[in-house]
Design a protein around this motif. Structure first.
Motif, PDB file in Angstrom:
ATOM      1  N   LEU A  82      -1.606  -4.998   8.382  1.00 19.52           N
ATOM      2  CA  LEU A  82      -0.313  -4.338   8.187  1.00 19.52           C
ATOM      3  C   LEU A  82       0.693  -4.728   9.251  1.00 19.52           C
ATOM      4  CD1 LEU A  82      -1.019  -0.606   7.214  1.00 19.52           C
ATOM      5  CD2 LEU A  82      -0.511  -2.543   5.737  1.00 19.52           C
ATOM      6  N   ILE A  83       1.962  -4.749   8.866  1.00 21.10           N
ATOM      7  CA  ILE A  83       3.089  -4.829   9.786  1.00 21.10           C
ATOM      8  C   ILE A  83       4.004  -3.663   9.454  1.00 21.10           C
ATOM      9  CG2 ILE A  83       5.116  -6.145  10.510  1.00 21.10           C
ATOM     10  CD1 ILE A  83       3.601  -8.696   9.846  1.00 21.10           C
ATOM     11  N   THR A  84       4.452  -2.930  10.462  1.00 14.97           N
ATOM     12  CA  THR A  84       5.334  -1.785  10.250  1.00 14.97           C
ATOM     13  C   THR A  84       6.693  -2.064  10.885  1.00 14.97           C
ATOM     14  OG1 THR A  84       4.228  -0.765  12.166  1.00 14.97           O
ATOM     15  CG2 THR A  84       3.584   0.005   9.976  1.00 14.97           C
ATOM     16  N   ARG A 100       3.133 -10.137  15.785  1.00 13.22           N
ATOM     17  CA  ARG A 100       2.587  -9.503  14.574  1.00 13.22           C
ATOM     18  C   ARG A 100       1.543 -10.372  13.868  1.00 13.22           C
ATOM     19  NH1 ARG A 100       7.845  -7.126  13.718  1.00 13.22           N
ATOM     20  NH2 ARG A 100       7.681  -4.896  14.193  1.00 13.22           N
ATOM     21  N   ALA A 194       5.439  -0.026   5.050  1.00 13.19           N
ATOM     22  CA  ALA A 194       4.763  -1.141   5.724  1.00 13.19           C
ATOM     23  C   ALA A 194       4.737  -2.378   4.837  1.00 13.19           C
ATOM     24  CB  ALA A 194       3.338  -0.742   6.102  1.00 13.19           C
ATOM     25  N   CYS A 209       2.966 -11.188   1.616  1.00 12.11           N
ATOM     26  CA  CYS A 209       3.108  -9.755   1.897  1.00 12.11           C
ATOM     27  C   CYS A 209       3.574  -9.019   0.648  1.00 12.11           C
ATOM     28  CB  CYS A 209       4.083  -9.518   3.053  1.00 12.11           C
ATOM     29  SG  CYS A 209       5.800  -9.915   2.681  1.00 12.11           S
ATOM     30  N   SER A 269      -0.963  -0.877  11.918  1.00 11.02           N
ATOM     31  CA  SER A 269      -0.420  -2.138  12.413  1.00 11.02           C
ATOM     32  C   SER A 269      -0.771  -2.284  13.885  1.00 11.02           C
ATOM     33  CB  SER A 269       1.096  -2.172  12.232  1.00 11.02           C
ATOM     34  OG  SER A 269       1.709  -1.213  13.099  1.00 11.02           O
ATOM     35  N   ASP A 271       1.330  -2.745  16.232  1.00 14.31           N
ATOM     36  CA  ASP A 271       2.307  -1.942  16.965  1.00 14.31           C
ATOM     37  C   ASP A 271       1.892  -0.473  16.989  1.00 14.31           C
ATOM     38  OD1 ASP A 271       4.289  -4.060  17.500  1.00 14.31           O
ATOM     39  OD2 ASP A 271       4.508  -4.079  15.326  1.00 14.31           O
TER      40      ASP A 271
END
Length: 491
Positions: A82-84, A100, A194, A209, A269, A271
């Motif tokens: 995941l990337i947020t 990321r 996300a 994605c 994520s 982050d």
């Protein structure tokens, strides 16, 4: 053994390994490689040499015994993560690659060279330039590690050298980012949503994605994933200590527990993980940045509190010092508290109550109950005793004045924020971009302070000069920000 070494070339070993890797779909054993060598080789005597050669191959993972290997390209193929994107990115219609993608693609792929596509139509997401201050952009790149991040900025654009050398110089960084405006608009993207990413080609850095609504995410699952990933990271840290840089540590942690990549919709994520975990921290050692256990084996950790005897239940937060500070509405961080203690040590000011007032003010704090207050006081007192009792003036002296300069900026910021706590109606009038910028400066200073607080870090003269310029730049920027915010309060 010498005869075997002379008759079997590295190329022959690599060919046997490649064949074994292909037969096993990326997974193979040392024994399978040895079996693939010419019959005249003394295979048993070659085992150590073959193992060393395989372990030097940066496209492979291997188990602790050095007997089982896995190709990274095959391991990460189809992996989900995941990337947020945060509010800044959503408002600007961008995605900052930063750290990321780093653990999930080859180290040969530059962060801004990742090929990101929309899974819905297979179209590549376009790139564009984005300009922003170093203090704003640094957090997106923090997990690249100190060895890489500033070199990366300069490689992105040689003109970035000025911004890197002096934050607040008026020169902004220029970076390549993904243009996500259409994607965000199409999905009505908002904070909490996300990008669910899938690795398509590790070697080329190809990733697709798709949109994942924040409503589909569960806090419990996110916490569970963070705990599972922290456990994998701890095992990697125990095995390799701090030998690897941060992206390598992260990549190895996913190899340690491959289940972390199988259901990205239930993941956190990177982050979110680094923000939520109380088990892992970014540590500095002689200029090398790595992830480390957050003093997990000691009685006190950087962010935790010891529960005093007889105190076990509180209506308020007691799990961590950072949690208590947040619940009390205090903007000071555990790193800043350590900085104030070390500042007292340097100036030989050993009155605990004066230190306490400097950090938290003289007015009573709004604890949930006596139990929470006891936990809080216990942490702060223990931290005071540990740092004052182990203070090394000789080692700290080159760093002390730089730390004091940062703490002056921290006190100015805290004074402003504490005043806002007393006037919530006035605070509601303040523009959000400026307040976010103030928070970004605070995060950047926190990282500098963490470096200066570390007893393992020795500050070279040229590093001290560069940091002094950086602090001066941040001071200038913060001063302008606070003047602007004060102007809003006066309206």
């Amino acid at each position: 053994m010498a005869a075997a070494d002379k008759t079997i070339s590295a190329a022959a070993i690599e060919a046997a390994a490649a064949a074994a890797r292909m037969r096993g779909g990326g997974r193979f054993t040392l024994a399978e490689v040895l079996t693939g060598l010419p019959e005249e080789a003394v295979r048993d005597e070659l085992a150590e040499r073959v193992s060393r050669l395989l372990e030097s191959d940066e496209t492979l993972f291997w188990d602790e015994a050095g007997e089982r290997f896995a190709g990274r390209a095959e391991f990460f193929s189809g992996a989900e993560f995941l990337i947020t994107p945060d509010e800044l990115e959503i408002e600007a219609g961008i995605l900052i690659p930063g750290h990321r993608f780093a653990p999930f693609v080859s180290a040969e792929v530059f962060p801004s060279e990742v090929a990101l596509s929309d899974e819905a139509d297979g179209q590549a997401l376009p790139r564009r330039y984005y300009e922003g201050e170093l203090a704003t952009l640094f957090p997106y790149h923090m997990l690249l590690g100190s060895e890489q991040v500033f070199d990366f900025f300069i490689a992105e654009d040689p003109a970035n050298r000025e911004a890197v050398s002096r934050t607040g110089s008026g020169k902004e960084l220029t970076l390549h980012v993904f243009d996500m405006r259409d994607f965000y608009d199409r999905h009505a993207f908002s904070t909490g949503d996300a990008l669910l990413c899938t690795v398509r080609d590790w070697s080329r850095g190809a990733v697709s994605c798709r949109f994942l609504s924040g409503e589909a995410r569960r806090n419990g699952a996110i916490r569970d994933w963070c705990g599972q990933f922290a456990g994998a990271l701890e095992r990697v840290i125990d095995r390799f200590e701090q030998y690897f840089d941060i992206p390598e540590q992260l990549a190895w942690s996913f190899f340690e527990d491959g289940a972390l990549l199988r259901n990205g919709a239930q993941a956190a994520s990177l982050d979110e993980f680094i923000r939520m975990t109380d088990r892992i921290e970014v540590a500095y050692d002689a200029g090398h940045t790595a992830l480390a256990r957050r003093s997990a084996e000691s009685e006190i950790d950087d962010d935790g509190a010891i529960v005093p005897d007889g105190v076990r239940v509180s209506r308020g937060m007691t799990d961590s010092l950072a949690g208590i500070l947040q619940e009390l509405g205090l903007a000071i961080t555990p790193v800043e508290i350590d900085g104030f203690i070390l500042d007292c040590c340097y100036y030989r000011e050993f009155d605990f109550e004066s230190f306490f007032a400097r950090c938290f003010g003289r007015e009573p704090l709004a604890f949930a109950d006596e139990a929470q207050e006891a936990v809080f006081r216990n942490y702060v007192e223990d931290r005071w005793e540990e740092l004052t009792g182990n203070y090394n003036r000789t080692d700290d002296e080159p760093k002390a004045e730089l730390r004091s300069s940062i703490l002056d900026l921290v006190e100015t910021r805290l004074e402003f924020l504490n005043a806002l706590r007393e006037a919530p109606d006035a605070a509601a009038k303040l523009p959000e971009p400026e307040m976010r910028h103030l928070a970004e400066l605070a995060l950047y200073l926190d990282e500098l302070l963490r470096l200066l607080n570390s007893p393992e870090h020795t500050l070279a003269p040229e590093e001290a000069d560069a940091m002094n310029e950086t602090i001066a730049g941040v001071e200038e920027t913060q001063e302008h920000l606070l003047e602007h915010l004060d102007g809003h309060l006066a309206e």
